[in-house]
Design an enzyme around this catalytic site. Structure first.
Site, short mmCIF file in Angstrom:
data_model
loop_
_atom_site.label_atom_id
_atom_site.label_comp_id
_atom_site.label_asym_id
_atom_site.label_seq_id
_atom_site.Cartn_x
_atom_site.Cartn_y
_atom_site.Cartn_z
N GLU A 32 0.83 -1.22 0.00
CA GLU A 32 0.00 0.00 0.00
C GLU A 32 0.86 1.26 0.00
OE1 GLU A 32 -2.87 -0.63 -0.74
OE2 GLU A 32 -3.51 -2.50 0.22
N HIS A 49 -3.01 1.78 8.73
CA HIS A 49 -4.03 0.94 8.08
C HIS A 49 -4.12 -0.41 8.80
CE1 HIS A 49 -6.24 -1.34 5.12
NE2 HIS A 49 -5.22 -2.13 4.87
N HIS A 65 -7.16 -3.94 9.72
CA HIS A 65 -8.35 -4.69 9.32
C HIS A 65 -9.25 -4.94 10.53
CE1 HIS A 65 -5.77 -6.55 5.81
NE2 HIS A 65 -5.97 -5.26 5.66
N HIS A 95 -12.68 -4.38 3.58
CA HIS A 95 -11.22 -4.49 3.69
C HIS A 95 -10.70 -3.93 5.01
CE1 HIS A 95 -7.04 -4.16 1.63
NE2 HIS A 95 -6.92 -4.06 2.93
#
Ligand code: 13P
Ligand code: ZN
Length: 277
Positions: free
Chosen positions: A116, A140, A142, A211
């Site tokens: 990413e 980031h 999940h 996601h």
């Protein structure tokens, strides 16, 4: 000084481990990055090496030319960041052309920065510009409950913001700008980075449908704290939804307007619509 002795590196490692302990990082799930201030780069420069080849980022970030980042490696597990940081994370330098990067420390056993990287760097470029250089952390992960929400709610900024705000009174204080939502897209490339960084012009929180979540902030604590608050609100939402019972009371638009007044917040009116029953 050695990279691993620097306080910002220790704080980054702690943040990654805290996220692992929260359950946001199965296997290699999630990634994090920190735009390193010049003085901190200088403090570790003696431990950096500048002979790696330049590699294309996969997008252009002219606003970040010459900047250094601490970043997690692709395929590396957050649970291992604290156990073996030198193999799990890296310091990278963005070239003067704004299109290439090179690894100057870390990823000892090989590898590259997170897949990413385009999204991280495009978000950093936007945040550097719109916050006058104040925002330095992109995170980031999940988180289960927020991902679950993306299966049962329309993928609209207004809907997600309003539901998350209603779940916990502190939410509009922590993310008064609201949250943006990116529909499902193939991860790991430029296209999802373009869509996410557009949202980062306005928000500090971007939901990736089915996601995960991206947060941006000034410090490790604030970035982690925002992620934590969003996921906790999502957990409340999913618990309430799972009962199947009708909602008998919640915070009303007038309540948010009163909160905004007392807490000196600007809460965009687009989130304070009248709900249809
Ligand atoms: P990386 O291991 O490449 O960071 O990918 C994990 C992830 O969460 C992709 O969205
Ligand atoms: Zn992911």
């Amino acid at each position: 000084m050695k990279v691993l002795e620097a306080k910002f590196v220790q704080d980054f490692i702690t943040m990654c481990n805290d996220g692992w302990l929260q359950g946001w990082h199965e296997r290699n799930g999630g990634n994090a990055s920190y735009r390193i201030p010049e003085a901190e780069v200088e403090s570790i420069r003696e431990d950096l090496s500048f002979d790696a080849v330049w590699t294309p980022i996969g997008t252009d970030v002219p606003g970040l030319a010459g900047e250094f980042f601490l970043i997690t490696g692709s395929g590396k597990f957050f649970q291992n960041v604290i156990r073996d940081p030198e193999a799990s994370i890296a310091v990278i330098e963005v070239a003067e052309n704004g299109s290439d990067y090179r690894i100057v420390w870390g990823l000892r056993d090989g590898g590259k920065p997170t897949s990413e990287l385009p999204t991280h760097l495009m978000n950093h470029e936007v945040k550097k510009r719109v916050t006058n250089g104040q925002f330095r952390v992109i995170y980031h992960g999940h988180p289960v409950n927020l991902i679950a929400m993306t299966f049962i709610l329309p993928l609209k900024d207004e809907i997600f913001t309003r539901e998350l705000w209603e779940m916990m009174t502190e939410c509009p204080v922590i993310f008064p700008e609201g949250v943006g939502v990116v529909p499902w897209m193939v991860p790991g490339g430029r296209a999802i980075g373009v869509e996410t960084s557009k949202l980062m012009e306005e928000y500090n929180v971007a939901v990736w449908a089915h996601h995960g979540l991206f947060c941006a902030s000034d410090t490790f604590d604030n970035c982690f704290g925002m992620f934590h608050a969003v996921e906790k609100a999502a957990e409340i939402y999913m618990k309430v939804a799972s009962t199947g019972k009708p909602i008998l009371s919640t915070i009303q638009p007038e309540g948010f307007r009163a909160l905004a007044k007392d807490f000196d917040l600007t809460l965009p009116e687009k989130f304070l619509f009248e709900k249809e029953n």
